[in-house]
Design an enzyme around this catalytic site. Structure first.
Site, PDB file in Angstrom:
ATOM      1  N   LYS A 287      13.509  10.462  46.551  1.00  0.00           N
ATOM      2  CA  LYS A 287      14.972  10.514  46.472  1.00  0.00           C
ATOM      3  C   LYS A 287      15.494  11.957  46.438  1.00  0.00           C
ATOM      4  O   LYS A 287      16.477  12.273  47.101  1.00  0.00           O
ATOM      5  CB  LYS A 287      15.439   9.730  45.241  1.00  0.00           C
TER       6      LYS A 287
ATOM      7  N   GLY B 268      18.220  -2.980  41.035  1.00  0.00           N
ATOM      8  CA  GLY B 268      18.723  -4.326  40.743  1.00  0.00           C
ATOM      9  C   GLY B 268      19.390  -4.938  41.960  1.00  0.00           C
ATOM     10  O   GLY B 268      19.806  -4.236  42.888  1.00  0.00           O
TER      11      GLY B 268
END
Ligand code: HSE
Length: 439
Positions: free
Chosen positions: A207, A304
């Site tokens: 990332k 999520g």
């Protein structure tokens, strides 16, 4: 408003795919009002056909052949949620070759093969959107690439792995050891069954590699990132750091310096008073320093089903709005025009400049501190604070904690080698890096 829907082919209907399906359905009306036309999933590929059929309830075609989706003439946008760099890469490249736009959450793929993928997309005039690849639901790609476009970005530092932030929070809160909390994280479903990418810092490195490219206009260079995870972190250092006014976080850091770009992931002491130091549990946060705007902080859920779906769908709306625009006039994949990328080099870790926390186990007798400070002085390292803990009952050794001012990594490593060779120092020196994260 044209009502002809844009057609989406979904590769993988696991957690994020399922969330994307649900949110697209639930918020269809508002999303259509924003996008200008309906966004419709027309085809889903998943190895688990029963699951795919259960989620889609007959609303679209279902197949176990992902290649059928990327070649389907009716699919306008391919959403890749398979992960990894194997078949996912083949599918993305094939989708691009077939003239389809791609939305992906796959940070591993883009951090390692992004240059090739973005170049292919550029040649073909299609978009590859990846908001969901960095910090899940936080719109950090949009913020860095567009919102901060006026700025010369100076540095980016982020808590960009929720699993490790959960583990560190629990270690600090409850004074538990790493192994114990990792098991708890696995039980709660935060950590993967094989959590190596999370705990060893690889996921965060994927990332920060992408963020560095967006911030500085450099090609993706995951292979040059320095990566340290939290598996060797000792709970005692979390406690001592706290006593000194610091929290330890696994940070992805990328800084522009005159010599090059720092690109690193490691446990980091940050002042407890900073907002980002108080990001707890599985939450993510990214701090971006621009020369005009100053520090900006982005906070939210980094993983999520629905948080990540939020980012996937934002990309779907972007692509829907922009796909008829001249490719030359679209927002460039990595924020800077492809022919204006910088060749600023990634600095080797030895050349990085930061400050340090050192923990040593020393004999409690005259002259020990003098020997150690002499070595640091010889390496031009200035000491910010020193604390010696009282030796335990009947113990002849004590913990000595030193905080240094900024120095080069090469110098601290040289000093540590000499300190470890001193007869009065037991075992290895624990070294952790510190960042003020102020201006
Ligand atoms: N495994 C990641 C995390 C989530 O723990 O943050 C997806 O990037």
């Amino acid at each position: 408003m044209s009502i002809k829907p844009i057609n989406v082919g979904l590769l993988g209907i696991g957690t994020v795919g399922g969330g994307t399906f649900t949110v697209l359905q639930r918020n269809a009306e508002e999303i259509t009002r924003r996008a200008g036309r309906p966004i419709r999933i027309t085809m889903v590929a998943d190895r688990n056909l029963d699951l795919a059929r259960k989620i889609t309830e007959g609303s679209c075609r279902v197949t176990d052949d992902a290649f059928a989706v990327v070649s389907d003439p009716d699919v306008d946008i391919v959403v890749e949620l398979i992960g990894g760099y194997g078949v996912a890469k083949e599918l993305v490249m094939k989708a691009i070759a077939n003239g389809k736009h791609v939305v992906t959450a796959n940070k591993a793929l883009l951090a390692t093969h992004g240059n090739e993928i973005f170049e292919a997309a550029q040649d073909k005039g299609v978009m590859v959107a990846f908001e969901a690849a960095i910090a899940g639901g936080i719109p950090i790609v949009k913020a860095v690439r567009e919102g901060l476009t006026a700025n010369r970005i100076e540095w980016v530092a982020g808590i960009i792995n929720g699993t490790t932030n959960f583990i560190l929070s629990e270690m600090r809160d409850k004074g538990l050891a790493f192994d114990v909390v990792l098991k708890e994280a696995q039980r709660l479903g935060y950590a993967e069954a094989d959590p190596t990418f999370d705990i060893e810092g690889v996921d965060a490195a994927h990332k920060i590699t992408l963020l560095a490219s967006l911030a500085f206009g450099i090609p993706v260079q995951f292979d040059k990132a320095h990566i340290e995870g939290i598996s060797k972190l000792d709970a005692i250092d979390i406690k001592y750091a706290e006593q000194l006014g610091y929290r330890i976080k696994l940070l992805g850091i990328s800084k522009r310096t005159e010599e090059g770009v720092e690109l690193r992931v490691h446990p980091t002491l940050i002042p407890s008073k900073r907002l980002i130091a108080n990001v707890e549990g599985a939450m993510n946060a990214v701090l971006v320093q621009g020369d005009a705007v100053g520090p900006t902080l982005y906070y939210g859920k980094g993983a999520g089903a629905e948080p990540t779906a939020s980012a996937v769908i934002a990309d779907l709306v972007d692509v829907t709005r922009m796909h008829t625009a001249d490719p030359e006039n679209r927002v460039p994949h990595l924020a800077f025009q492809p022919d204006a990328m910088s060749d600023l080099k990634i600095l080797p870790m030895d050349d990085v400049i930061t400050s340090y926390y050192l923990r040593l186990r020393v004999q409690d007798k005259p002259g020990v501190l003098a020997d150690i400070t002499r070595i640091l002085a010889d390496e031009q390292i200035s000491i910010g604070a020193v604390i010696q803990k009282e030796p335990g009952e009947g113990e002849a050794q004590a913990d000595l904690i030193m905080l240094t001012h900024q120095t080069r990594e090469r110098r601290i490593n040289a000093a540590i080698m000499k300190i470890e060779a001193l007869g009065v120092v037991a075992g290895k020196v624990t070294k952790l890096r510190m960042e003020e994260l102020g201006k």
